[in-house]
Scaffold this motif. Structure first.
Motif, PDB file in Angstrom:
ATOM      1  N   GLU A  53      58.675  28.361  54.494  1.00 38.59           N
ATOM      2  CA  GLU A  53      59.282  29.565  54.396  1.00 38.59           C
ATOM      3  C   GLU A  53      59.723  30.566  55.314  1.00 38.59           C
ATOM      4  N   HIS A  54      58.023  30.675  56.242  1.00 40.69           N
ATOM      5  CA  HIS A  54      57.738  31.884  57.600  1.00 40.69           C
ATOM      6  C   HIS A  54      57.844  31.285  58.774  1.00 40.69           C
ATOM      7  N   TRP A  55      59.055  30.561  58.864  1.00 44.31           N
ATOM      8  CA  TRP A  55      59.348  29.563  59.647  1.00 44.31           C
ATOM      9  C   TRP A  55      59.897  30.489  60.944  1.00 44.31           C
ATOM     10  N   ASP A  56      59.715  30.459  61.848  1.00 40.67           N
ATOM     11  CA  ASP A  56      61.135  30.686  63.517  1.00 40.67           C
ATOM     12  C   ASP A  56      60.331  30.881  64.840  1.00 40.67           C
ATOM     13  N   ARG A  57      60.839  30.477  65.417  1.00 41.60           N
ATOM     14  CA  ARG A  57      60.219  29.806  66.579  1.00 41.60           C
ATOM     15  C   ARG A  57      59.544  30.988  67.484  1.00 41.60           C
ATOM     16  N   SER A  58      59.371  32.146  67.040  1.00 43.22           N
ATOM     17  CA  SER A  58      57.892  31.855  67.568  1.00 43.22           C
ATOM     18  C   SER A  58      56.448  32.034  67.357  1.00 43.22           C
ATOM     19  N   GLY A  59      56.802  31.070  66.440  1.00 44.76           N
ATOM     20  CA  GLY A  59      55.442  30.471  66.186  1.00 44.76           C
ATOM     21  C   GLY A  59      54.260  31.317  65.195  1.00 44.76           C
ATOM     22  N   LEU A  75      60.586  10.297  62.598  1.00 41.62           N
ATOM     23  CA  LEU A  75      59.346  10.454  61.890  1.00 41.62           C
ATOM     24  C   LEU A  75      59.132  12.014  61.494  1.00 41.62           C
ATOM     25  N   PHE A  76      59.556  13.138  63.467  1.00 39.85           N
ATOM     26  CA  PHE A  76      59.550  14.236  63.277  1.00 39.85           C
ATOM     27  C   PHE A  76      60.042  14.756  61.236  1.00 39.85           C
ATOM     28  N   TYR A  77      61.461  14.153  61.912  1.00 40.20           N
ATOM     29  CA  TYR A  77      63.070  14.396  60.650  1.00 40.20           C
ATOM     30  C   TYR A  77      62.132  14.089  59.336  1.00 40.20           C
ATOM     31  N   SER A  78      61.361  13.618  59.318  1.00 42.90           N
ATOM     32  CA  SER A  78      60.385  12.953  58.223  1.00 42.90           C
ATOM     33  C   SER A  78      59.452  14.259  57.407  1.00 42.90           C
ATOM     34  N   VAL A  79      59.259  13.808  58.440  1.00 40.76           N
ATOM     35  CA  VAL A  79      57.443  14.906  57.466  1.00 40.76           C
ATOM     36  C   VAL A  79      58.366  16.533  57.585  1.00 40.76           C
ATOM     37  N   LEU A  80      59.120  16.953  57.972  1.00 36.55           N
ATOM     38  CA  LEU A  80      59.542  18.473  57.973  1.00 36.55           C
ATOM     39  C   LEU A  80      60.318  18.220  57.092  1.00 36.55           C
ATOM     40  N   ALA A  81      61.576  17.208  56.752  1.00 29.03           N
ATOM     41  CA  ALA A  81      62.225  17.442  55.439  1.00 29.03           C
ATOM     42  C   ALA A  81      61.286  16.778  54.004  1.00 29.03           C
ATOM     43  N   ARG A  82      60.377  16.545  54.167  1.00 28.18           N
ATOM     44  CA  ARG A  82      59.177  16.332  52.990  1.00 28.18           C
ATOM     45  C   ARG A  82      57.769  17.587  52.819  1.00 28.18           C
ATOM     46  N   SER A  83      57.893  17.827  53.698  1.00 28.39           N
ATOM     47  CA  SER A  83      56.978  19.811  53.694  1.00 28.39           C
ATOM     48  C   SER A  83      58.207  20.556  53.668  1.00 28.39           C
ATOM     49  N   GLY A  84      59.163  20.832  53.374  1.00 28.76           N
ATOM     50  CA  GLY A  84      60.268  21.657  52.839  1.00 28.76           C
ATOM     51  C   GLY A  84      60.935  22.363  54.243  1.00 28.76           C
ATOM     52  N   TYR A  85      61.170  21.930  55.124  1.00 31.05           N
ATOM     53  CA  TYR A  85      61.876  22.266  56.402  1.00 31.05           C
ATOM     54  C   TYR A  85      63.534  22.211  55.846  1.00 31.05           C
ATOM     55  N   PHE A  86      63.776  21.338  55.664  1.00 34.32           N
ATOM     56  CA  PHE A  86      65.289  21.406  55.407  1.00 34.32           C
ATOM     57  C   PHE A  86      65.265  20.053  54.300  1.00 34.32           C
ATOM     58  N   PRO A  87      66.160  20.563  53.381  1.00 29.67           N
ATOM     59  CA  PRO A  87      66.111  19.231  52.520  1.00 29.67           C
ATOM     60  C   PRO A  87      66.490  17.828  52.503  1.00 29.67           C
ATOM     61  N   HIS A  96      74.349  11.282  62.711  1.00 34.63           N
ATOM     62  CA  HIS A  96      75.578  11.235  62.881  1.00 34.63           C
ATOM     63  C   HIS A  96      76.523  12.701  64.306  1.00 34.63           C
ATOM     64  N   LEU A  97      77.527  12.787  64.318  1.00 34.82           N
ATOM     65  CA  LEU A  97      77.486  13.291  65.303  1.00 34.82           C
ATOM     66  C   LEU A  97      77.960  14.442  64.712  1.00 34.82           C
ATOM     67  N   GLY A  98      77.844  15.296  65.712  1.00 32.13           N
ATOM     68  CA  GLY A  98      77.425  16.765  64.898  1.00 32.13           C
ATOM     69  C   GLY A  98      76.434  17.298  63.953  1.00 32.13           C
ATOM     70  N   SER A  99      75.619  16.181  63.036  1.00 35.64           N
ATOM     71  CA  SER A  99      74.376  16.197  62.956  1.00 35.64           C
ATOM     72  C   SER A  99      73.512  17.107  63.279  1.00 35.64           C
ATOM     73  N   ARG A 100      72.576  18.196  62.546  1.00 39.65           N
ATOM     74  CA  ARG A 100      71.411  18.482  63.207  1.00 39.65           C
ATOM     75  C   ARG A 100      70.183  17.635  63.451  1.00 39.65           C
ATOM     76  N   LEU A 101      70.177  16.513  63.043  1.00 35.50           N
ATOM     77  CA  LEU A 101      69.656  15.456  63.728  1.00 35.50           C
ATOM     78  C   LEU A 101      69.258  14.655  64.701  1.00 35.50           C
ATOM     79  N   GLN A 102      69.427  15.033  66.109  1.00 34.47           N
ATOM     80  CA  GLN A 102      70.354  14.296  67.085  1.00 34.47           C
ATOM     81  C   GLN A 102      69.208  13.115  67.170  1.00 34.47           C
ATOM     82  N   GLY A 103      69.306  12.602  67.799  1.00 36.75           N
ATOM     83  CA  GLY A 103      68.675  11.131  68.461  1.00 36.75           C
ATOM     84  C   GLY A 103      67.722  11.810  69.275  1.00 36.75           C
TER      85      GLY A 103
END
Length: 281
Positions: A53-59, A75-87, A96-103
């Motif tokens: 909820e209080h994340w930004d790139r400054s850390g 792995l990174f995307y799964s733990v981020l999503a499962r811990s609430g960073y995005f749905p 997918h083309l245009g996805s935030r979840l790039q390779g």
């Protein structure tokens, strides 16, 4: 339920996410993602002090995590999503083309939880050193964590960063190596043998711990030990002994699944071996 049991259940779901994401995309890197699952799960759901909820790139005010081995993005995307960073449902858009979840993780679309783009191996440890030194200068008492691969550790930049961290006494930095002995072209030892990694990291001026990386209790104990060593003038490396493709019998212990997606039929075989615990995306 104990923390170990809870985290083991979460890791099982993360492994399902990894297999399903790579299969649906028809490309990706399941091998290292699966071997590092227990490590990342322990970090995001127990060890790190962080707030989606209080994340930004400054850390600022958060522990920070850097994935140096960027090909382990499932792995990174799964733990981020499962811990609430995005749905969680967004995991279905992986590669997918245009996805935030790039390779490989990217900052182009401002994906929460991603501090740096990664994929060019060897760079993440350097960036983590800078972030950790910045926290020390800012009197921020949070820590910085970074995950590297053993194949990645053949990169010279890893060892330049190692010297930098020891020289500047960056003792709020906890690095981890996914020590699964496999890389894209074969075994690590057959490509460029690393020798005794524990001796090397200690020789470079780091505290070094060796632990089982696919045993949740051992992972938690290793992080406890790492924290006890922080703040005493040296960075810390945890060498986690893991199995490439852990959790899927036909992927385990071979480099063949470093960067290969299973077929739909193989995916079903894999999922039959991994318990669904939190609900699939």
């Amino acid at each position: 339920m104990t923390d170990t049991e809870r985290l083991t259940q979460t890791a099982s779901q993360v492994r399902r996410d990894i297999v399903r994401m790579v299969t649906q995309a028809g490309s990706g890197h399941p091998g290292g993602s699966l071997s590092s699952t227990d490590i990342a799960t322990a970090l995001f759901f127990k060890v790190m002090k962080h707030s989606p909820e209080h994340w930004d790139r400054s850390g600022k005010g958060n522990d920070m995590f850097f994935l140096s081995a960027g090909h382990m993005s499932p792995l990174f995307y799964s733990v981020l999503a499962r811990s609430g960073y995005f749905p969680v449902k967004e995991l279905a858009t992986f590669r997918h083309l245009g996805s935030r979840l790039q390779g490989h993780p990217s900052t182009d679309h401002g994906l929460p939880g991603v501090y740096m783009p990664s994929g060019s191996l060897g760079q993440g440890l350097s960036v983590a050193c800078g972030a950790a030194l910045g926290k020390k200068l800012d009197k921020d008492d949070r820590k910085v964590y970074v995950l590297v691969g053993d194949g990645e550790s053949e990169e010279g930049q890893i060892w330049e960063a190692a010297m930098f961290a020891a020289h500047h006494r960056i003792d709020n930095l906890v690095a981890m190596t996914d020590w699964n002995h496999q890389q894209i072209d074969g075994t690590v030892e057959s490509v460029i043998g690393l020798g005794d990694l524990e001796v090397k990291w200690k020789a470079f001026g780091w505290e070094c711990i060796t632990a089982e990386g696919n045993d949740m209790q051992a992972v938690l104990e290793a992080f406890d030990r790492a924290h006890s060593l922080c703040g005493h003038g040296k960075p810390v490396m945890i060498l986690f002994k893991t199995v490439m493709g852990k959790g899927v019998d036909f992927m385990e212990g071979t480099n063949k699944w470093h960067g290969k997606a299973p077929s739909a039929e193989q995916c079903e075989v894999a999922l039959a071996q991994i318990k669904e615990t939190l609900g699939d995306f």
